[in-house]
Design an enzyme around this catalytic site. Structure first.
Site, mmCIF file in Angstrom:
data_model
loop_
_atom_site.group_PDB
_atom_site.id
_atom_site.type_symbol
_atom_site.label_atom_id
_atom_site.label_comp_id
_atom_site.label_asym_id
_atom_site.label_seq_id
_atom_site.Cartn_x
_atom_site.Cartn_y
_atom_site.Cartn_z
ATOM 1 N N GLN A 168 1.047 -1.212 -0.057
ATOM 2 C CA GLN A 168 0.091 0.220 -0.016
ATOM 3 C C GLN A 168 0.851 1.144 -0.095
ATOM 4 O OE1 GLN A 168 -2.043 0.948 3.822
ATOM 5 N NE2 GLN A 168 -3.425 2.265 2.628
ATOM 6 N N ILE A 172 8.434 -9.457 -2.963
ATOM 7 C CA ILE A 172 8.467 -10.856 -3.285
ATOM 8 C C ILE A 172 7.527 -11.242 -4.408
ATOM 9 C CG2 ILE A 172 9.387 -11.987 -1.114
ATOM 10 C CD1 ILE A 172 6.257 -12.053 -0.291
ATOM 11 N N ARG A 173 6.848 -10.135 -4.881
ATOM 12 C CA ARG A 173 5.741 -10.293 -6.191
ATOM 13 C C ARG A 173 5.855 -9.113 -7.006
ATOM 14 N NH1 ARG A 173 1.284 -7.363 -4.460
ATOM 15 N NH2 ARG A 173 1.422 -6.728 -2.207
ATOM 16 N N TYR A 224 2.173 -7.655 15.926
ATOM 17 C CA TYR A 224 2.691 -6.439 15.228
ATOM 18 C C TYR A 224 3.350 -5.299 16.092
ATOM 19 C CZ TYR A 224 2.242 -2.587 11.646
ATOM 20 O OH TYR A 224 2.357 -1.456 11.033
ATOM 21 N N LYS A 277 7.221 -3.683 16.064
ATOM 22 C CA LYS A 277 7.497 -2.454 15.784
ATOM 23 C C LYS A 277 8.298 -1.971 17.170
ATOM 24 C CE LYS A 277 6.141 -1.866 11.480
ATOM 25 N NZ LYS A 277 7.021 -1.725 10.673
HETATM 26 C C1 AKB Z 1 -2.518 -1.635 10.722
HETATM 27 O O1 AKB Z 1 -3.659 -1.512 10.923
HETATM 28 O O2 AKB Z 1 -2.034 -2.795 11.091
HETATM 29 C C2 AKB Z 1 -1.601 -0.676 10.264
HETATM 30 C C3 AKB Z 1 -1.094 0.101 11.256
HETATM 31 C C4 AKB Z 1 -1.956 1.127 11.967
HETATM 32 O O3 AKB Z 1 0.179 0.124 11.336
HETATM 33 N N1 AKB Z 1 -2.390 0.358 9.295
#
Ligand code: AKB
Length: 313
Positions: free
Chosen positions: A13, A36-37, A143, A147
């Protein structure tokens, strides 16, 4: 000589629009896209492209040497919702890709890195409104943990080895050119597509979930401004808070109804609700404004108008 730039994760994106913006600024041949694509026809045709696995150090090093790359934008990552389904794959991709570019810079094979962080670094115990740059951070998602760890490593490599790594904490990003994939804020893009095609949308977040959001043009401008900033002006080497607007699904739907009066929204919250509940409603981005002049240009009204106008075409 014009500097050469490598974008890893160029077909996602953000990567897609960032690649085109950097090609516009530095010339098509100076900006190598990789993923990778393969990506959109426009991206593939406008400049060099390499198939590249972000977790493969040697493969990245080969591309860096071949094109004499000076700057790397590492945009490859598994986002919040998908990462909850594949925790180990997410950790492997999100962390190893970062170590690969940090180590290339430590070995002086590249000069500068951009690496995106996210509002996901914050957690349920973080102050929700105008979340400060420095505050309690206890991310509760895979996630978010990746981060936050990444931010610590960026700062560590800057302090210990002088690596010039720069980062922003992106909010949810809204764009009509490329769809997001696997995030918790994706509803804010899906809703526009469904409003035009079906005049109705079922939101996976409830009506009052307020989250920080940003139109893609602002995000790309922020990214390039930060990379252009003078080294000495930057006081944050973990990642900068970055704000533009905050809204709930209900407020976004009301704004769409100003253009499409018979648009209807329903709410069926799923597992992503809990992720969204742990994130801030708005962030304080004063440091980004002070250090490198950050100021957003798109609010909710302007974003809605631009999204609907372009998607209609
Ligand atoms: C997600 O929703 O995982 C991402 C972000 C806020 O990092 N768009």
């Amino acid at each position: 000589m014009q500097k050469s730039i490598l974008i890893i994760g160029a077909c996602g994106q953000i990567g897609t629009e960032l690649t085109m913006a950097l090609r516009e600024k530095y010339g098509n041949d100076s900006v190598v896209a990789s993923d990778i694509r393969e990506g959109s026809e426009n991206l593939m045709r406008s400049g060099p492209f390499e198939l590249l696995d972000a977790t493969n150090y040697e493969a990245i090093e080969d591309v860096v040497m071949h094109y004499e790359i000076a700057e790397v934008y590492l945009m490859a990552a598994m986002l919040s919702a998908t990462a909850e389904k594949f925790p180990m794959r997410a950790w492997n991709l999100n962390m190893n890709s970062l170590f690969n570019v940090l180590n290339l810079a430590k070995e002086k094979k590249i000069d500068k890195i951009f690496w995106p962080s996210s509002i996901a670094v914050f957690g349920p115990n973080t102050p929700k409104n105008e979340t400060p740059q420095h505050t309690l951070m206890e991310p509760s998602t895979v996630y978010g943990i990746s981060k936050q760890s990444g931010e610590r490593w960026c700062e560590y490599y800057f302090k210990k080895f002088g690596v010039d790594v720069r980062s922003v904490r992106y909010p949810g990003l809204i764009s009509w050119k490329t769809q997001p994939g696997g995030g918790t804020t994706d509803y804010a893009v899906e809703i526009f597509h469904k409003a035009l095609s079906e005049k109705k949308y079922t939101s996976f977040l409830n009506e009052e979930t307020k989250l920080p959001m940003m139109y893609m043009d602002d995000a790309i401008r922020a990214t390039i401004s930060l990379m252009d900033a003078n080294n000495g002006d930057l006081s944050i080497r973990s990642s900068y808070n970055l704000g533009a607007m905050s809204f709930t699904p209900e407020e976004l739907a009301a704004c769409i109804q100003n253009h499409i009066p018979d648009f209807e929204i329903r709410y069926e919250p799923d597992f992503r609700q809990e992720i969204a509940n742990s994130w801030p409603a708005s962030v304080d981005d004063a440091k980004a404004s002070q250090d490198w002049g950050w100021a957003p240009e798109f609010d909710l009204g302007k974003t809605t108008e631009v999204m609907l106008r372009n998607l209609r075409q």
